[in-house]
Scaffold this motif. Structure first.
Motif, PDB file in Angstrom:
ATOM      1  N   ARG A 227       1.051  -1.182  -0.208  1.00 51.01           N
ATOM      2  CA  ARG A 227       0.191   0.337  -0.023  1.00 51.01           C
ATOM      3  C   ARG A 227       1.120   0.932  -0.236  1.00 51.01           C
ATOM      4  NH1 ARG A 227      -4.846   0.326   2.158  1.00 51.01           N
ATOM      5  NH2 ARG A 227      -4.980  -1.360   3.010  1.00 51.01           N
ATOM      6  N   THR A 228       2.107   1.273   0.625  1.00 48.05           N
ATOM      7  CA  THR A 228       2.923   2.151   0.880  1.00 48.05           C
ATOM      8  C   THR A 228       3.529   3.270  -0.470  1.00 48.05           C
ATOM      9  OG1 THR A 228       3.589   2.069   3.215  1.00 48.05           O
ATOM     10  CG2 THR A 228       4.800   3.538   2.295  1.00 48.05           C
ATOM     11  N   VAL A 229       4.571   1.355  -1.462  1.00 50.98           N
ATOM     12  CA  VAL A 229       4.626   2.215  -2.483  1.00 50.98           C
ATOM     13  C   VAL A 229       3.763   2.190  -3.636  1.00 50.98           C
ATOM     14  CG1 VAL A 229       6.792   0.896  -1.820  1.00 50.98           C
ATOM     15  CG2 VAL A 229       4.604  -0.291  -2.769  1.00 50.98           C
ATOM     16  N   LEU A 230       3.015   1.791  -3.470  1.00 50.34           N
ATOM     17  CA  LEU A 230       1.935   1.917  -4.560  1.00 50.34           C
ATOM     18  C   LEU A 230       1.246   3.500  -4.534  1.00 50.34           C
ATOM     19  CD1 LEU A 230      -0.119  -1.380  -5.000  1.00 50.34           C
ATOM     20  CD2 LEU A 230       1.490   0.105  -6.674  1.00 50.34           C
ATOM     21  N   THR A 231       0.918   4.241  -3.148  1.00 50.07           N
ATOM     22  CA  THR A 231       0.415   5.868  -2.795  1.00 50.07           C
ATOM     23  C   THR A 231       1.275   6.383  -2.975  1.00 50.07           C
ATOM     24  OG1 THR A 231      -1.241   4.835  -0.620  1.00 50.07           O
ATOM     25  CG2 THR A 231      -0.101   6.900  -0.657  1.00 50.07           C
ATOM     26  N   ALA A 232       2.425   5.987  -3.200  1.00 47.71           N
ATOM     27  CA  ALA A 232       4.148   7.610  -3.694  1.00 47.71           C
ATOM     28  C   ALA A 232       3.977   6.812  -4.803  1.00 47.71           C
ATOM     29  CB  ALA A 232       5.533   6.154  -2.354  1.00 47.71           C
ATOM     30  N   GLY A 233       3.568   5.940  -6.061  1.00 43.26           N
ATOM     31  CA  GLY A 233       4.081   6.232  -7.162  1.00 43.26           C
ATOM     32  C   GLY A 233       4.380   5.261  -8.083  1.00 43.26           C
ATOM     33  N   HIS A 234       5.411   4.276  -6.818  1.00 42.83           N
ATOM     34  CA  HIS A 234       5.884   3.597  -7.880  1.00 42.83           C
ATOM     35  C   HIS A 234       5.369   2.388  -8.211  1.00 42.83           C
ATOM     36  CE1 HIS A 234       9.069   5.110  -5.105  1.00 42.83           C
ATOM     37  NE2 HIS A 234       8.317   5.092  -4.066  1.00 42.83           N
ATOM     38  N   ARG A 235       6.483   2.239  -9.228  1.00 40.66           N
ATOM     39  CA  ARG A 235       5.905   0.552 -10.494  1.00 40.66           C
ATOM     40  C   ARG A 235       5.912  -0.465 -10.561  1.00 40.66           C
ATOM     41  NH1 ARG A 235       2.244   3.483 -15.318  1.00 40.66           N
ATOM     42  NH2 ARG A 235       3.291   1.438 -15.425  1.00 40.66           N
ATOM     43  N   HIS A 236       6.908  -0.378  -9.505  1.00 43.61           N
ATOM     44  CA  HIS A 236       8.002  -1.738  -9.057  1.00 43.61           C
ATOM     45  C   HIS A 236       9.726  -1.795  -8.559  1.00 43.61           C
ATOM     46  CE1 HIS A 236      10.271  -5.157 -11.022  1.00 43.61           C
ATOM     47  NE2 HIS A 236       9.015  -5.582 -11.281  1.00 43.61           N
ATOM     48  N   HIS A 237       9.392  -3.034  -7.941  1.00 41.70           N
ATOM     49  CA  HIS A 237      10.602  -2.662  -7.019  1.00 41.70           C
ATOM     50  C   HIS A 237      11.795  -2.250  -7.556  1.00 41.70           C
ATOM     51  CE1 HIS A 237      12.558  -3.805  -3.656  1.00 41.70           C
ATOM     52  NE2 HIS A 237      13.849  -4.844  -4.166  1.00 41.70           N
ATOM     53  N   SER A 238      12.280  -2.654  -8.371  1.00 40.45           N
ATOM     54  CA  SER A 238      13.951  -2.084  -9.300  1.00 40.45           C
ATOM     55  C   SER A 238      14.089  -0.961  -9.466  1.00 40.45           C
ATOM     56  CB  SER A 238      13.585  -3.124 -10.411  1.00 40.45           C
ATOM     57  OG  SER A 238      13.015  -2.700 -11.889  1.00 40.45           O
ATOM     58  N   THR A 239      12.743  -0.004  -9.772  1.00 45.15           N
ATOM     59  CA  THR A 239      13.034   1.244 -10.316  1.00 45.15           C
ATOM     60  C   THR A 239      13.211   1.731  -9.086  1.00 45.15           C
ATOM     61  OG1 THR A 239      10.666   1.730  -9.761  1.00 45.15           O
ATOM     62  CG2 THR A 239      11.202   0.995 -11.582  1.00 45.15           C
TER      63      THR A 239
END
Length: 258
Positions: A227-239
């Motif tokens: 939830r946290t990373v998606l809220t921040a707009g991240h698309r993928h772990h590798s980025t």
């Protein structure tokens, strides 16, 4: 059906000099040496597709029989090689019916789901067709009827390994699965692997909208982090790997379950 195919495969192997004993598989030419199921799969699955006594459907059904008998991922590799090779494609009706049948069975389906995940779904040239055939084409019916159990097993298994499927291909299926609470946990696994898998694919805003509507236990592993990373707009772990690490360290709010 799968039991019959397994017995047919056992008979075919016996004609080739390969028989099963309580200790393992043996070969007539070297009876003192035991073979593992993986060695039998490597040594004989390709031979199925060279058996001129069978038509293409018969070869494919025999290969699925070997999969049922040996329960080894390499059998699925040879099926894909045959489909994508110079003599392919294999008969699609038989191919995808074989995958669906094994995804619906009560027995463990790891070899089949792993095959979908790392071979068919990670390949952009086959992901769309494979996903549609094993789930997308009939998910509306599965959700509308709420089952039965074999169809729910198939839907859950496919969703859980669907991370590499391109987001535009799986987006509608994900939204459909949201309507059936029994599919929420595998849908979450699909979202999680969409973020973490090497070839995973998602759209953060749309994925977050799905995630917030899942009915999951508050202590579901990695729910807060995703939830946290998606809220921040991240698309993928590798980025930005640090984003996930930071989310892991951050305390989860008490309302994170919904």
């Amino acid at each position: 059906m799968t039991e019959q195919l397994a017995e047919r495969a056992r008979h075919w192997l016996a004609e080739c000099g390969i028989t099963e004993t309580p200790a393992g598989w043996t070969e007539a030419e070297a009876p003192g040496r035991l073979l593992t199921a993986n060695e039998v799969a490597h040594g004989w699955t390709a031979e199925v597709f060279a058996d001129d006594s069978l038509d293409a459907d018969g070869q494919l059904e025999l290969a699925f029989g070997l999969l049922d008998l040996l329960d080894d991922y390499w059998v699925t590799c040879e099926i894909r090689f045959a489909d994508r090779g110079p003599d392919g494609p294999l008969p699609p009706t038989t191919l995808w019916a074989g995958y669906r049948r094994r995804l619906e069975a009560e027995r463990d389906a790891e070899a089949v789901t792993y095959s979908l995940w790392v071979d068919w779904f990670e390949d952009r040239t086959t992901a769309g067709t494979a996903f549609a055939e094993v789930l997308g084409l009939d998910l509306d019916r599965i959700v509308a009827t709420g089952g039965p159990a074999p169809l729910l097993r198939r839907a859950g298994r496919v969703l859980a390994c669907s991370g590499p499927v391109p987001w535009p291909v799986k987006r509608r299926a994900y939204a459909t699965a949201l309507r059936l609470p029994a599919l929420h946990e595998p849908l979450f696994q699909g979202l999680l692997t969409s973020y973490h898998d090497l070839y995973g694919d998602l759209e953060p805003t749309a994925a977050l909208a799905l995630l917030t509507r899942l009915d999951l236990p508050p202590d579901t592993p990695h729910l807060h982090e995703l939830r946290t990373v998606l809220t921040a707009g991240h698309r993928h772990h590798s980025t930005d790997p640090q984003a996930w690490d930071a989310a892991t360290r951050a305390p989860a709010p008490r309302s994170a379950a919904r």
